[in-house]
Scaffold this active site. Structure first.
Site, PDB file in Angstrom:
ATOM      1  N   HIS A  79       0.825  -1.206   0.000  1.00 36.66           N
ATOM      2  CA  HIS A  79       0.000   0.000   0.000  1.00 36.66           C
ATOM      3  C   HIS A  79       0.865   1.265   0.000  1.00 36.66           C
ATOM      4  CE1 HIS A  79      -3.344  -2.554   2.110  1.00 36.66           C
ATOM      5  NE2 HIS A  79      -3.044  -2.973   0.889  1.00 36.66           N
ATOM      6  N   HIS A 235      -9.074  -2.102  -5.072  1.00 38.24           N
ATOM      7  CA  HIS A 235      -8.001  -2.399  -4.135  1.00 38.24           C
ATOM      8  C   HIS A 235      -6.966  -3.341  -4.753  1.00 38.24           C
ATOM      9  CE1 HIS A 235      -5.903  -2.644  -0.366  1.00 38.24           C
ATOM     10  NE2 HIS A 235      -5.759  -3.937  -0.597  1.00 38.24           N
ATOM     11  N   ASP A 239      -2.867  -2.928  -5.038  1.00 38.52           N
ATOM     12  CA  ASP A 239      -1.855  -3.949  -4.740  1.00 38.52           C
ATOM     13  C   ASP A 239      -0.921  -4.175  -5.923  1.00 38.52           C
ATOM     14  OD1 ASP A 239      -2.821  -4.356  -2.197  1.00 38.52           O
ATOM     15  OD2 ASP A 239      -3.881  -6.215  -2.651  1.00 38.52           O
ATOM     16  N   HIS A 330      31.644 -14.117 -38.131  1.00 37.81           N
ATOM     17  CA  HIS A 330      30.783 -15.162 -37.566  1.00 37.81           C
ATOM     18  C   HIS A 330      29.410 -15.084 -38.224  1.00 37.81           C
ATOM     19  CE1 HIS A 330      28.494 -17.368 -34.375  1.00 37.81           C
ATOM     20  NE2 HIS A 330      29.602 -18.101 -34.374  1.00 37.81           N
ATOM     21  N   ILE A 336      24.980 -13.793 -35.764  1.00 37.02           N
ATOM     22  CA  ILE A 336      24.613 -14.351 -34.463  1.00 37.02           C
ATOM     23  C   ILE A 336      25.818 -14.180 -33.540  1.00 37.02           C
ATOM     24  CG2 ILE A 336      24.027 -16.443 -33.181  1.00 37.02           C
ATOM     25  CD1 ILE A 336      22.655 -17.493 -35.692  1.00 37.02           C
ATOM     26  N   GLY A 339      28.247 -18.062 -29.045  1.00 35.98           N
ATOM     27  CA  GLY A 339      27.835 -18.489 -27.713  1.00 35.98           C
ATOM     28  C   GLY A 339      28.930 -18.326 -26.682  1.00 35.98           C
ATOM     29  N   VAL A 340      30.177 -18.575 -27.076  1.00 40.85           N
ATOM     30  CA  VAL A 340      31.273 -18.446 -26.116  1.00 40.85           C
ATOM     31  C   VAL A 340      31.429 -17.009 -25.659  1.00 40.85           C
ATOM     32  CG1 VAL A 340      32.537 -20.464 -26.908  1.00 40.85           C
ATOM     33  CG2 VAL A 340      32.945 -18.259 -28.018  1.00 40.85           C
ATOM     34  N   GLU A 344      31.226 -15.332 -22.095  1.00 39.32           N
ATOM     35  CA  GLU A 344      32.290 -14.421 -21.660  1.00 39.32           C
ATOM     36  C   GLU A 344      31.698 -13.138 -21.079  1.00 39.32           C
ATOM     37  OE1 GLU A 344      35.812 -12.291 -20.974  1.00 39.32           O
ATOM     38  OE2 GLU A 344      35.481 -14.443 -21.242  1.00 39.32           O
TER      39      GLU A 344
END
Length: 425
Positions: A79, A235, A239, A330, A336, A339-340, A344
């Protein structure tokens, strides 16, 4: 809408009892410096521990929202946080005497009046905004939330109860200071007489009375009357707004909530944190990062640290652009992020958490000893903003183990567990 951060000018207080603990309670609103954020301080506990009003501080969300920091907790914060959010107050210290916020009459009205008497004022700095970029849906238990972009804050809420005075109720509210004060602030919490004994046996509702809540029998209301026929859904909107304040900034977007709950609201807030374009306050900017990290272009993958709890948790951001040098080789026709390098970047954010636990971090370097349980969930492409959240699982001496997850638009893209060690350069 103010484009400056806001605090209050002078202290004001509200006293009463906590609806669940039944304990005496006093809350005092105090001015705070720019970028302080919203925080509670337990002045009745030795050391006066501070608890930040953030999702990471949530201790319990069963029937009310409770925050904690170690052994210190504050209960039923929704509240007061709804009033703080509606009045666009960014920086405030909320002193607490007692474990729970006073319930007053069961609404947020007493807090709105107290905060207004404290004279909200602009204090400079840039407000933190959470703006929705793409629509998404959150489901938690029986609650469902649809979130869409907007430059206003609009909450559309539907509730359902098998009771003749409730049934299905819906309300739509544009959240502004005036709208909140006139249409929502006076809406009171409610409960059912048939549940009272069970709740008290669980340590809840010990301070509930007909003067601080709408108490419903199977047929009607006991010893009270409604302000609006749809006071119940109003009410629940209060919340929801109070729980959204745990984002730690101003929310801009439209939310359609069906059967919201505190647990659902918390899941919603965490999803918004991970999917919104966060602008404004940072825990650490690029200059602080450069001062702590040995990495430099093209191997620095941290742009901003949003949150840091030393030795516990950190949240950092990596903005991915087409100008990243690795995109040249890449999959250049279908870029893209490797992934490594995602891992990192996650490790570098984790390194900032570890470095924060030592004096003179500029004289230290973090070596990662192992990376386990690596999972890639979806590709990261130019234009993405990766939000990395890491938690310390174990920390002893100079060694630690962390768990991290990277999110793009609220969806996990990678996760891993890492072990690292801090060594002198």
């Amino acid at each position: 809408m103010s484009e400056s951060r806001r605090s209050v000018t002078q202290p004001t207080s509200v006293e009463g009892i906590g609806i669940h603990t039944g304990s005496a309670a006093k809350v005092t609103f105090r001015p705070a410096e720019v970028d302080h954020g919203v925080a509670f301080r337990r002045t009745d506990i030795e050391g006066s521990p501070t608890i930040r009003a953030r999702t990471s501080s949530v201790h319990n969300a069963e029937r009310r929202t409770c925050l904690g920091n170690g052994d210190a907790t504050v209960e039923t914060v929704e509240h007061v946080l709804a009033a703080v959010a509606a009045l666009e107050i960014d920086d405030i210290l909320i002193d607490m005497e007692g474990p729970e916020l006073p319930i007053a009459d069961g609404s947020a009205d007493a807090f709105v009046k107290a905060l207004t008497a404290a004279v909200p004022t602009e204090v400079g700095g840039t407000p933190t905004y959470h703006r929705i970029r793409t629509p998404f849906v959150v489901r938690k238990g029986g609650a469902t939330y649809s979130v869409t972009p907007s430059e206003q804050t609009r909450l559309t809420v539907t509730i359902e109860w098998d009771h003749p005075l409730i049934g299905r109720q819906s309300g739509c509210f544009d959240i502004t200071p005036h709208e909140f004060e006139s249409q929502l602030a006076q809406a009171r919490t409610f409960g059912f007489e048939r549940e009272a004994e069970a709740l008290r046996s669980q340590g809840l509702a010990r301070g509930a009375t007909e003067s601080n809540a709408i108490v419903l029998s199977d047929q009607g209301i006991i010893g009270n009357a409604l302000i609006w026929p749809d006071e119940f859904v109003r009410h629940k909107t209060v919340d929801l707004l109070g729980d959204l304040a745990l984002l730690g900034g101003r929310f801009k977007g439209e939310i359609t909530a069906f059967r919201p709950s505190h647990e659902g609201n918390l899941a919603l807030a965490r999803s918004i944190e991970r999917s919104s374009l966060s602008q404004g306050q940072s825990a650490l900017g690029i200059q602080e990062i450069l001062g702590a990290m040995p990495h430099r272009y093209p191997m620095l993958f941290v742009d901003r640290i949003l949150e840091i709890e030393t030795g516990k948790r950190i949240v950092g951001i990596k903005n991915v652009t087409i100008n990243e040098p690795f995109f040249q080789g890449h999959f250049p026709e279908h870029p893209i992020m490797p992934g490594v390098l995602v891992v990192e970047a996650m490790a570098q954010v984790g390194g900032m958490l570890l470095m924060g636990a030592f004096d003179n971090p500029e004289d230290k370097v973090v070596y990662f000893m192992s990376i386990d349980k690596v999972k890639f969930r979806k590709p990261v492409i130019p234009g993405d903003q990766i939000r990395f959240e890491l938690e310390m699982l174990h920390f002893r001496g100079r060694n630690c183990r962390m768990h991290g997850v990277g999110y793009v638009d609220g969806q996990p893209v990678a996760e891993a567990e890492m072990m690292a060690r801090v060594v002198d350069k």
